[in-house]
Design a protein around this motif. Structure first.
Motif, short mmCIF file in Angstrom:
data_model
loop_
_atom_site.label_atom_id
_atom_site.label_comp_id
_atom_site.label_asym_id
_atom_site.label_seq_id
_atom_site.Cartn_x
_atom_site.Cartn_y
_atom_site.Cartn_z
N SER A 41 0.84 -1.20 0.00
CA SER A 41 0.00 0.00 0.00
C SER A 41 0.87 1.25 0.00
CB SER A 41 -0.95 0.00 1.19
OG SER A 41 -0.23 0.00 2.40
N GLY A 42 2.06 1.17 0.57
CA GLY A 42 3.00 2.29 0.51
C GLY A 42 3.48 2.55 -0.90
N TYR A 43 3.78 1.48 -1.64
CA TYR A 43 4.18 1.65 -3.04
C TYR A 43 3.05 2.25 -3.86
CZ TYR A 43 8.23 -1.29 -2.03
OH TYR A 43 9.38 -1.81 -1.51
N ILE A 96 12.34 15.46 -10.64
CA ILE A 96 12.42 14.61 -9.45
C ILE A 96 11.10 13.88 -9.21
CG2 ILE A 96 12.90 14.58 -6.98
CD1 ILE A 96 15.33 15.17 -8.77
N SER A 97 9.98 14.53 -9.49
CA SER A 97 8.68 13.87 -9.34
C SER A 97 8.58 12.67 -10.27
CB SER A 97 7.54 14.84 -9.64
OG SER A 97 7.58 15.94 -8.79
N PHE A 98 9.07 12.83 -11.49
CA PHE A 98 9.04 11.73 -12.45
C PHE A 98 9.96 10.60 -12.01
CE2 PHE A 98 10.47 10.03 -16.72
CZ PHE A 98 9.34 9.26 -16.91
N ALA A 99 11.12 10.94 -11.47
CA ALA A 99 12.06 9.91 -11.01
C ALA A 99 11.46 9.13 -9.84
CB ALA A 99 13.38 10.55 -10.61
N MET A 100 10.86 9.82 -8.89
CA MET A 100 10.27 9.14 -7.74
C MET A 100 9.05 8.32 -8.15
SD MET A 100 12.33 9.71 -5.38
CE MET A 100 11.42 8.95 -4.07
N TYR A 101 8.26 8.84 -9.09
CA TYR A 101 7.12 8.08 -9.60
C TYR A 101 7.61 6.78 -10.24
CZ TYR A 101 3.58 6.55 -12.87
OH TYR A 101 2.71 5.80 -13.58
N ALA A 102 8.65 6.88 -11.05
CA ALA A 102 9.18 5.69 -11.73
C ALA A 102 9.66 4.65 -10.73
CB ALA A 102 10.30 6.10 -12.67
N LEU A 103 10.35 5.08 -9.69
CA LEU A 103 10.84 4.14 -8.68
C LEU A 103 9.69 3.45 -7.94
CD1 LEU A 103 13.87 6.03 -7.16
CD2 LEU A 103 13.91 3.94 -8.51
N PHE A 104 8.73 4.23 -7.47
CA PHE A 104 7.60 3.64 -6.76
C PHE A 104 6.79 2.72 -7.67
CE2 PHE A 104 8.17 6.96 -3.51
CZ PHE A 104 8.06 6.18 -2.38
N PHE A 105 6.58 3.13 -8.91
CA PHE A 105 5.82 2.32 -9.87
C PHE A 105 6.53 1.00 -10.12
CE2 PHE A 105 4.39 1.78 -14.45
CZ PHE A 105 3.14 1.29 -14.10
N TYR A 106 7.85 1.06 -10.30
CA TYR A 106 8.61 -0.18 -10.54
C TYR A 106 8.54 -1.11 -9.33
CZ TYR A 106 12.56 -3.33 -10.67
OH TYR A 106 13.34 -4.44 -10.60
N TRP A 151 6.33 -1.26 -6.98
CA TRP A 151 4.96 -1.76 -6.82
C TRP A 151 4.72 -2.94 -7.76
CZ3 TRP A 151 0.20 1.26 -8.95
CH2 TRP A 151 -0.97 0.57 -8.65
N GLN A 152 5.12 -2.80 -9.02
CA GLN A 152 4.91 -3.89 -9.98
C GLN A 152 5.78 -5.10 -9.65
OE1 GLN A 152 2.27 -3.67 -11.80
NE2 GLN A 152 2.07 -1.59 -11.02
N ARG A 153 6.99 -4.85 -9.18
CA ARG A 153 7.85 -5.96 -8.79
C ARG A 153 7.25 -6.72 -7.62
NH1 ARG A 153 13.69 -5.09 -6.35
NH2 ARG A 153 12.38 -4.82 -4.54
N GLU A 154 6.65 -5.99 -6.70
CA GLU A 154 5.98 -6.63 -5.56
C GLU A 154 4.81 -7.48 -6.03
OE1 GLU A 154 5.94 -7.39 -1.53
OE2 GLU A 154 7.30 -5.98 -2.52
N ARG A 155 4.08 -7.00 -7.02
CA ARG A 155 2.96 -7.78 -7.57
C ARG A 155 3.45 -9.06 -8.23
NH1 ARG A 155 -0.36 -4.53 -11.56
NH2 ARG A 155 -1.50 -6.48 -11.65
N VAL A 156 4.57 -8.99 -8.94
CA VAL A 156 5.12 -10.18 -9.60
C VAL A 156 5.61 -11.19 -8.57
CG1 VAL A 156 7.05 -10.99 -11.02
CG2 VAL A 156 5.70 -9.05 -11.77
N GLU A 157 6.21 -10.71 -7.50
CA GLU A 157 6.76 -11.62 -6.50
C GLU A 157 5.69 -12.34 -5.69
OE1 GLU A 157 9.48 -9.25 -4.27
OE2 GLU A 157 11.00 -9.30 -5.87
N LYS A 158 4.44 -11.93 -5.81
CA LYS A 158 3.36 -12.64 -5.13
C LYS A 158 3.01 -13.94 -5.85
CE LYS A 158 0.98 -8.80 -3.00
NZ LYS A 158 -0.27 -8.03 -2.97
N GLU A 159 3.41 -14.06 -7.09
CA GLU A 159 3.11 -15.26 -7.87
C GLU A 159 3.99 -16.41 -7.41
OE1 GLU A 159 0.73 -15.42 -10.18
OE2 GLU A 159 0.22 -13.31 -10.00
N ASP A 160 3.74 -17.58 -8.00
CA ASP A 160 4.57 -18.75 -7.75
C ASP A 160 6.02 -18.43 -8.12
OD1 ASP A 160 5.15 -21.49 -7.24
OD2 ASP A 160 5.09 -21.85 -9.40
#
Length: 132
Positions: free
Chosen positions: A17-19, A42-52, A54-63
């Motif tokens: 939820s933080g991501y 800087i807003s774009f850089a921070m957005y890109a980091l949080f977005f990445y 968040w998506q990595r966390e979603r992928v790691e929930k899989e098998d």
């Protein structure tokens, strides 16, 4: 039942939820910067980091095997797109007389773009795996 028994689950939920919150917050800051007429570096850089992340966390929930397969496909697509963007950037730079952007800003935009591409390819890999 002990109070600390579900600590890892609670921290994982808070991180996801933080991501998401960080992604939406910095997306709002990007829009706010654009409305004010500023260039969102800087807003774009921070957005890109949080977005990445968040998506990595979603992928790691899989098998685990499926997650590794999705990460590998994402790696291949990211490298291909980055190489294509380098060629496009080189072709565009041939027509420029003087650079109108500093090296610091160019590197911030470059790394932000790579993180956004990486997150988008993770989303696409998840979509492709769920279709198969």
């Amino acid at each position: 039942m002990k109070w600390g028994a579900n600590g890892p689950l609670r921290s994982r939920l808070h991180m996801q939820s933080g991501y998401q919150l960080g992604t939406y917050l910095f997306l709002g800051l990007i829009i706010f910067d654009l409305l004010l007429g500023d260039v969102p570096r800087i807003s774009f850089a921070m957005y890109a980091l949080f977005f990445y992340f968040w998506q990595r966390e979603r992928v790691e929930k899989e098998d685990k095997a499926l997650a590794e397969k999705m990460k590998q496909r994402s790696n291949e697509w990211t490298i291909t797109l980055v190489i294509l963007l380098c060629f496009v950037g080189y072709a565009v730079s041939l027509g420029l007389q003087e650079p109108s952007i500093s090296l610091l800003e160019l590197s911030i935009y470059g790394f932000s773009t790579i993180f956004c591409i990486r997150a988008l390819t993770l989303i696409y890999a998840m979509h492709q795996e769920h279709l198969d």
